[in-house]
Design a protein around this motif. Structure first.
Motif, short mmCIF file in Angstrom:
data_model
loop_
_atom_site.label_atom_id
_atom_site.label_comp_id
_atom_site.label_asym_id
_atom_site.label_seq_id
_atom_site.Cartn_x
_atom_site.Cartn_y
_atom_site.Cartn_z
N ASP A 1 -44.06 113.69 17.79
CA ASP A 1 -43.82 115.27 17.70
C ASP A 1 -43.68 116.07 18.98
OD1 ASP A 1 -43.71 115.18 15.02
OD2 ASP A 1 -46.19 115.21 14.86
N TYR A 2 -44.50 115.59 20.15
CA TYR A 2 -44.67 116.06 21.22
C TYR A 2 -43.37 115.88 22.08
CZ TYR A 2 -45.63 116.98 26.23
OH TYR A 2 -45.29 117.37 27.42
N ARG A 3 -42.66 114.49 21.79
CA ARG A 3 -41.54 114.34 22.72
C ARG A 3 -40.27 115.17 21.94
NH1 ARG A 3 -42.00 108.08 22.47
NH2 ARG A 3 -41.90 108.41 20.27
N THR A 4 -40.36 115.24 20.61
CA THR A 4 -39.26 116.11 19.91
C THR A 4 -39.41 117.82 20.48
OG1 THR A 4 -39.46 114.92 18.02
CG2 THR A 4 -38.50 116.93 17.77
N ARG A 5 -40.75 118.20 20.24
CA ARG A 5 -40.79 119.51 21.27
C ARG A 5 -40.43 119.48 22.41
NH1 ARG A 5 -46.03 119.03 18.99
NH2 ARG A 5 -46.77 118.90 20.98
N GLU A 6 -40.49 118.75 23.32
CA GLU A 6 -39.97 118.65 24.70
C GLU A 6 -38.62 118.63 24.66
OE1 GLU A 6 -41.94 119.22 27.79
OE2 GLU A 6 -42.95 120.04 26.22
N HIS B 1 -32.91 121.59 25.27
CA HIS B 1 -32.04 122.18 24.33
C HIS B 1 -31.46 121.34 23.47
CE1 HIS B 1 -33.19 125.69 26.80
NE2 HIS B 1 -32.50 125.06 27.88
N TYR B 2 -32.09 120.25 22.97
CA TYR B 2 -31.66 119.34 21.91
C TYR B 2 -31.90 120.07 20.41
CZ TYR B 2 -30.77 115.28 24.93
OH TYR B 2 -30.06 114.31 25.67
N CYS B 3 -30.84 119.71 19.62
CA CYS B 3 -30.86 120.03 18.23
C CYS B 3 -30.74 118.92 17.19
CB CYS B 3 -29.90 121.32 17.89
SG CYS B 3 -29.98 122.55 18.80
N GLU B 4 -31.89 118.92 16.25
CA GLU B 4 -31.50 117.90 15.13
C GLU B 4 -30.11 118.28 14.33
OE1 GLU B 4 -34.22 115.87 13.97
OE2 GLU B 4 -35.51 116.58 15.72
N LYS C 1 -29.23 124.75 13.68
CA LYS C 1 -28.54 125.56 14.63
C LYS C 1 -29.78 126.20 15.60
CE LYS C 1 -25.32 127.63 11.51
NZ LYS C 1 -24.79 128.89 10.80
N CYS C 2 -29.10 125.84 16.77
CA CYS C 2 -30.23 126.33 17.88
C CYS C 2 -29.58 127.49 18.66
CB CYS C 2 -30.32 124.98 18.73
SG CYS C 2 -30.96 123.71 18.14
N TYR C 3 -30.51 128.28 18.99
CA TYR C 3 -30.00 129.64 19.86
C TYR C 3 -30.90 129.63 21.26
CZ TYR C 3 -27.96 131.23 15.43
OH TYR C 3 -27.13 130.99 14.54
N ILE C 4 -30.38 130.18 22.10
CA ILE C 4 -31.16 130.31 23.57
C ILE C 4 -31.04 131.70 23.61
CG2 ILE C 4 -31.43 129.81 25.93
CD1 ILE C 4 -30.06 127.03 25.56
N VAL C 5 -32.34 132.31 23.64
CA VAL C 5 -32.38 133.93 24.08
C VAL C 5 -32.81 134.15 25.38
CG1 VAL C 5 -33.38 135.89 23.11
CG2 VAL C 5 -32.83 134.17 21.57
N MET C 6 -32.10 134.80 26.16
CA MET C 6 -32.60 135.09 27.55
C MET C 6 -32.95 136.42 27.70
SD MET C 6 -29.86 132.73 29.94
CE MET C 6 -28.69 133.60 29.40
#
Length: 142
Positions: free
Chosen positions: A67-72, A78-81, A85-90
């Motif tokens: 779980d920790y590796r997946t979170r990291e 910025h990996y996605c399963e 849908k992955c978003y990066i908010v800056m």
């Protein structure tokens, strides 16, 4: 009554014996003190190494957790399963830093066909100029 000398033979012998004892004990006492200092330094170094070992063991356990590796992977890379849908908010500061970090790119040259058409139009209107190709101009220097 006759005055006794202040330094008698017995006192001199006693002084020599005390000095001999002091001289014979000086080196072992100095060694004892230096060894105690070395022991305290080694104990401090041991505590420091045990602390490092504990931290490394915690880190090893953490990295063994899937779980920790997946979170990291998601957070840092910025990996996605699959199917996510992955978003990066800056925020504004990050966006400004990112724009400053990107090199300023020169505007791209127009496509060749646009350049060709503009040269045909310029030749048609009489406003064209002769293009200078890889030839060197003779400036009189040389």
């Amino acid at each position: 009554m006759a005055k006794r000398p202040q330094l008698t033979g017995r006192a001199a012998i006693l002084a020599v014996v005390v000095c001999a004892i002091a001289m014979s004990l000086a080196y072992p006492v100095r060694e004892y003190i230096s060894q105690r200092r070395q022991i305290s330094q080694l104990q401090a170094a041991r505590q420091h190494e045990l602390e490092n070992q504990r931290k490394l063991e915690d880190r090893r356990r953490q990295l063994a957790d899937p779980d920790y590796r997946t979170r990291e992977l998601k957070r840092r890379l910025h990996y996605c399963e699959v199917g996510e849908k992955c978003y990066i908010v800056m925020d504004q500061e990050q966006a400004a830093k990112r724009q400053q970090a990107q090199p300023q790119q020169a505007p791209a040259a127009p496509p060749w066909y646009q350049t060709l058409w503009e040269s045909v139009e310029a030749a048609d209107t009489g406003k064209g100029q002769k293009a200078v190709t890889g030839e060197k101009k003779n400036d009189g220097q040389g």
